[in-house]
Design an enzyme around this catalytic site. Structure first.
Site, PDB file in Angstrom:
ATOM      1  N   HIS A 132     -20.919   7.859   3.679  1.00 50.54           N
ATOM      2  CA  HIS A 132     -20.745   7.609   2.379  1.00 50.54           C
ATOM      3  C   HIS A 132     -20.875   6.207   1.928  1.00 50.54           C
ATOM      4  CE1 HIS A 132     -16.414   6.812   1.877  1.00 50.54           C
ATOM      5  NE2 HIS A 132     -16.349   7.193   2.869  1.00 50.54           N
TER       6      HIS A 132
ATOM      7  N   CYS B 244      -8.291   2.223   0.036  1.00 53.59           N
ATOM      8  CA  CYS B 244      -7.317   3.134   0.712  1.00 53.59           C
ATOM      9  C   CYS B 244      -5.730   2.721   0.470  1.00 53.59           C
ATOM     10  CB  CYS B 244      -7.507   2.938   2.261  1.00 53.59           C
ATOM     11  SG  CYS B 244      -9.285   3.254   2.748  1.00 53.59           S
TER      12      CYS B 244
ATOM     13  N   ASN C  84     -13.819  -4.915   4.571  1.00 55.01           N
ATOM     14  CA  ASN C  84     -13.988  -3.951   3.481  1.00 55.01           C
ATOM     15  C   ASN C  84     -13.463  -4.632   2.129  1.00 55.01           C
ATOM     16  OD1 ASN C  84     -11.470  -3.609   5.122  1.00 55.01           O
ATOM     17  ND2 ASN C  84     -11.084  -2.140   3.465  1.00 55.01           N
TER      18      ASN C  84
END
Length: 358
Positions: A187, A305, A141
């Site tokens: 999402h 995050c 990510n």
């Protein structure tokens, strides 16, 4: 504003929004039924969920089932904690998402696998004799590097271990490779927030970790949201239809961005990568100042995050970057709805602000 933070979340697809509205209320006011109720409204809502389940399953390997969750974090917890009864350790790559790393560590069972400078985790490393589960994401990510998941699945099987793949950044963008369990989040492929899924291969002995009413095959209790799940299903169907076109579009954006950011260093492999992720660095750059001066361009200094934590990215450290190099890195994420003009405008803005610092 120009949005270039697709790894954090992606814009909601119009098709997903339209499908969700049907099950929030509906044109006749009867779309809000509980899918676990036996009456007509409940059965209609349940049918919408099963249609979505089929749509989501279509992008997974054959021979498994889709368990809906509140997101990928819950899916990961279900996979790791739901196989804890098997005993043994959990091998995780050093660049996994916190949902994987922290869950394995919380159980006191984490064995960390190293990654190379290019961001790939190679299979020459030994697994512990008691390894019950290997966790390796398909696309990272933060740096977008594609991992050798097929080889790791094979290695896990050879060690009598299960294999969990975090496919959050891969699902809907490329073929999701084989595994025993696969976690996704709606999402990240133009679906709604608050819903995800765990795909579980037939025959995997998974135990529930959240007790209650026994919904979702007795593995994930709680009332399902027809609106969120229907939106996820519509997003999956749209991703399936557009996968090749989206890949071509993203590839064109990537190559143009690489031209404009030619003076920046790329973090991670340039070849084994999803091209909607551009993680780059420039020596001496103050990223916080850069983001402040480019406030109309939405991009990230690292994983969303970890934003605001003040911690150096564990992913960038794992591939050998110093703290200074890691803190001079930015991540640009783009996708289906990003235009070439937006990439060029954003790059010009970022480059001008960076040049003013150096």
């Amino acid at each position: 504003m120009i949005y270039l933070d697709y790894q954090a979340t992606s814009p909601l697809a119009p098709e997903a929004r339209d499908e969700m509205l049907r099950w929030l209320d509906g044109p006749d006011g009867t779309g809000f039924g509980n899918p676990h109720s036996p009456h007509r409204m409940g059965r209609q809502a349940a049918a919408a969920i099963e249609l979505a389940r089929d749509r989501v399953a279509a992008l997974f390997p054959a021979g498994g089932r889709v368990i809906f969750t509140g997101g990928a974090t819950e899916a990961v917890n279900l996979a790791i904690r739901g196989t804890a009864h098997l005993g043994g350790s959990v091998s995780v790559s050093a660049i996994e998402h916190a949902a994987v790393l922290d869950t394995a560590r919380d159980l006191g069972q984490a064995h960390v696998l190293n990654v190379a400078r290019d961001g790939q985790c190679n299979t020459k490393q030994d697994l512990p004799n008691d390894c019950r589960l290997v966790c390796l994401m398909q696309v990272n990510n933060e740096i977008g590097v594609i991992q050798p998941t097929v080889d790791w699945h094979r290695k896990a099987k050879g060690n009598n271990a299960l294999y969990l793949c975090d496919a959050v950044q891969a699902y809907g963008k490329m073929e999701v490779t084989g595994a025993d369990m696969i976690a996704i989040s709606a999402h990240k492929f133009h679906g709604p927030k608050g819903v995800g899924a765990l795909w579980v291969r037939d025959g995997v002995d998974l135990h529930e970790v959240q007790t209650g009413g026994g919904q979702e095959f007795g593995l994930r209790s709680g009332t399902l949201s027809p609106a969120l799940i229907a939106g996820m299903g519509a997003a999956a169907a749209e991703a399936s239809d557009r996968m090749e076109r989206d890949a071509d579009h993203v590839g064109n954006l990537w190559h143009r961005a690489r031209e404009i950011f030619a003076d920046w260093d790329l973090n991670g492999s340039a070849e084994a990568r999803y091209f909607g992720n551009l993680n780059i660095r420039r020596k001496g750059l103050d990223v916080n100042r850069l983001m402040s001066e480019c406030r109309d361009v939405m991009f990230s200094a690292g994983s969303a995050c970890a934003s605001g934590s003040g911690r150096t990215s564990h992913v960038l450290e794992a591939i050998g970057l110093s703290k200074k190099q890691a803190k001079s890195s930015i991540r640009l994420g783009f996708g289906r709805y990003t235009t070439m003009d937006e990439i060029e405008q954003a790059a010009t803005t970022i480059n001008q602000a960076a040049e003013a610092q150096l």
